[in-house]
Write a protein that holds these residues in place. Sequence first.
Motif, PDB file in Angstrom:
ATOM      1  N   MET A 265       2.421   6.636  -6.517  1.00 19.73           N
ATOM      2  CA  MET A 265       1.122   6.185  -6.031  1.00 19.73           C
ATOM      3  C   MET A 265      -0.017   6.871  -6.774  1.00 19.73           C
ATOM      4  SD  MET A 265       1.018   8.246  -2.384  1.00 19.73           S
ATOM      5  CE  MET A 265       2.719   7.798  -2.005  1.00 19.73           C
TER       6      MET A 265
ATOM      7  N   ASN B 266      -3.650   6.766   2.345  1.00 23.27           N
ATOM      8  CA  ASN B 266      -2.913   5.710   3.057  1.00 23.27           C
ATOM      9  C   ASN B 266      -1.517   6.175   3.461  1.00 23.27           C
ATOM     10  OD1 ASN B 266      -4.967   3.793   2.803  1.00 23.27           O
ATOM     11  ND2 ASN B 266      -4.229   3.098   0.814  1.00 23.27           N
TER      12      ASN B 266
ATOM     13  N   SER C  18      -5.881   8.132  -5.188  1.00 22.52           N
ATOM     14  CA  SER C  18      -6.875   7.469  -4.352  1.00 22.52           C
ATOM     15  C   SER C  18      -6.238   6.798  -3.144  1.00 22.52           C
ATOM     16  CB  SER C  18      -7.651   6.429  -5.174  1.00 22.52           C
ATOM     17  OG  SER C  18      -6.773   5.439  -5.675  1.00 22.52           O
ATOM     18  N   GLY C  19      -4.941   6.501  -3.240  1.00 21.10           N
ATOM     19  CA  GLY C  19      -4.227   5.898  -2.116  1.00 21.10           C
ATOM     20  C   GLY C  19      -3.393   6.877  -1.331  1.00 21.10           C
TER      21      GLY C  19
ATOM     22  N   ASN D 243       0.856  -1.190   0.000  1.00 19.16           N
ATOM     23  CA  ASN D 243       0.000   0.000   0.000  1.00 19.16           C
ATOM     24  C   ASN D 243       0.886   1.231   0.000  1.00 19.16           C
ATOM     25  OD1 ASN D 243       0.549   0.872   2.822  1.00 19.16           O
ATOM     26  ND2 ASN D 243      -0.514  -1.032   3.337  1.00 19.16           N
ATOM     27  N   GLU D 244       0.270   2.385  -0.116  1.00 22.38           N
ATOM     28  CA  GLU D 244       1.028   3.623  -0.278  1.00 22.38           C
ATOM     29  C   GLU D 244       1.807   3.997   0.979  1.00 22.38           C
ATOM     30  OE1 GLU D 244      -2.172   3.229  -3.206  1.00 22.38           O
ATOM     31  OE2 GLU D 244      -2.120   3.066  -1.001  1.00 22.38           O
TER      32      GLU D 244
END
Length: 252
Positions: A74, A81, A77-78, A52-53
């Motif tokens: 990235m 995170n 939308s992430g 994940n980011e």
Amino acid sequence: MRYRFTPWINTRLFGQEMKNLGFQLFSGVPCSFLKNLINYAINECEYVAAANEGDAVAIASGAYVGGKKSVVLMQNSGLTNAVSPLTSLTYPFRIPLLGFVSLRGEPGIPDEPQHELMGRITTGLLDLMQVEWQYLSNDLEEAKRQLVQADAHIANNRSFFFVVRKGTFEEEVLRKQQSSIAASCGYTKSLYIHNLEELEAALSDWKQTKGLTFLYMKISKNAKGQLGRPHMKPYEVKERLQRFLKQGFIGQ
């Protein structure tokens, strides 16, 4: 209605400019807007795919502390995170990263509904986190000048992010598959494990090898049965070897 985008940056020349500025390690999460830059990183640099980011920021931060100028990639939308590590790790400890965040959901550009809100607030979120940013130009020479500006900012121990619009990067064909960080290690070994003793021997060898090592193990049905017994759980092997070992195996 057809939407036209301006000419692309030559991804290879842009990537070479980053290398010339000393950026060595890339970590990120896939996004179609950044696909070609990610392909370049896999082809020509060190690339670590992140779950994940937030992990990408953590990986890049660790690399920077270890002496490597690092890049994170990235989708917007992430970006949420990555808020925690960007505000509680890189900001207070002045760990400067070069970032590329795509602009999905850009106002006026048709996109999926889940990107609509994030498209409106991406740059505002970067401002709130006090992350310096610019829209990345689609003109190569201007983009190179922007990289130099970003590098100067990073030299002052502050992160700098580029916001990347759709159609910014020219196609870069993936020439070799990214095979996790094992690809950059000096020691990789494949084994077929028949019983617990062979597993312990393999892990002991792993422990004694200098540097980062990877073991790709196929577990036989007999060994799976042994490992499944209450008195032979994998974490017991970890305790005896004082090494991290995930409880659970993938075998066939």
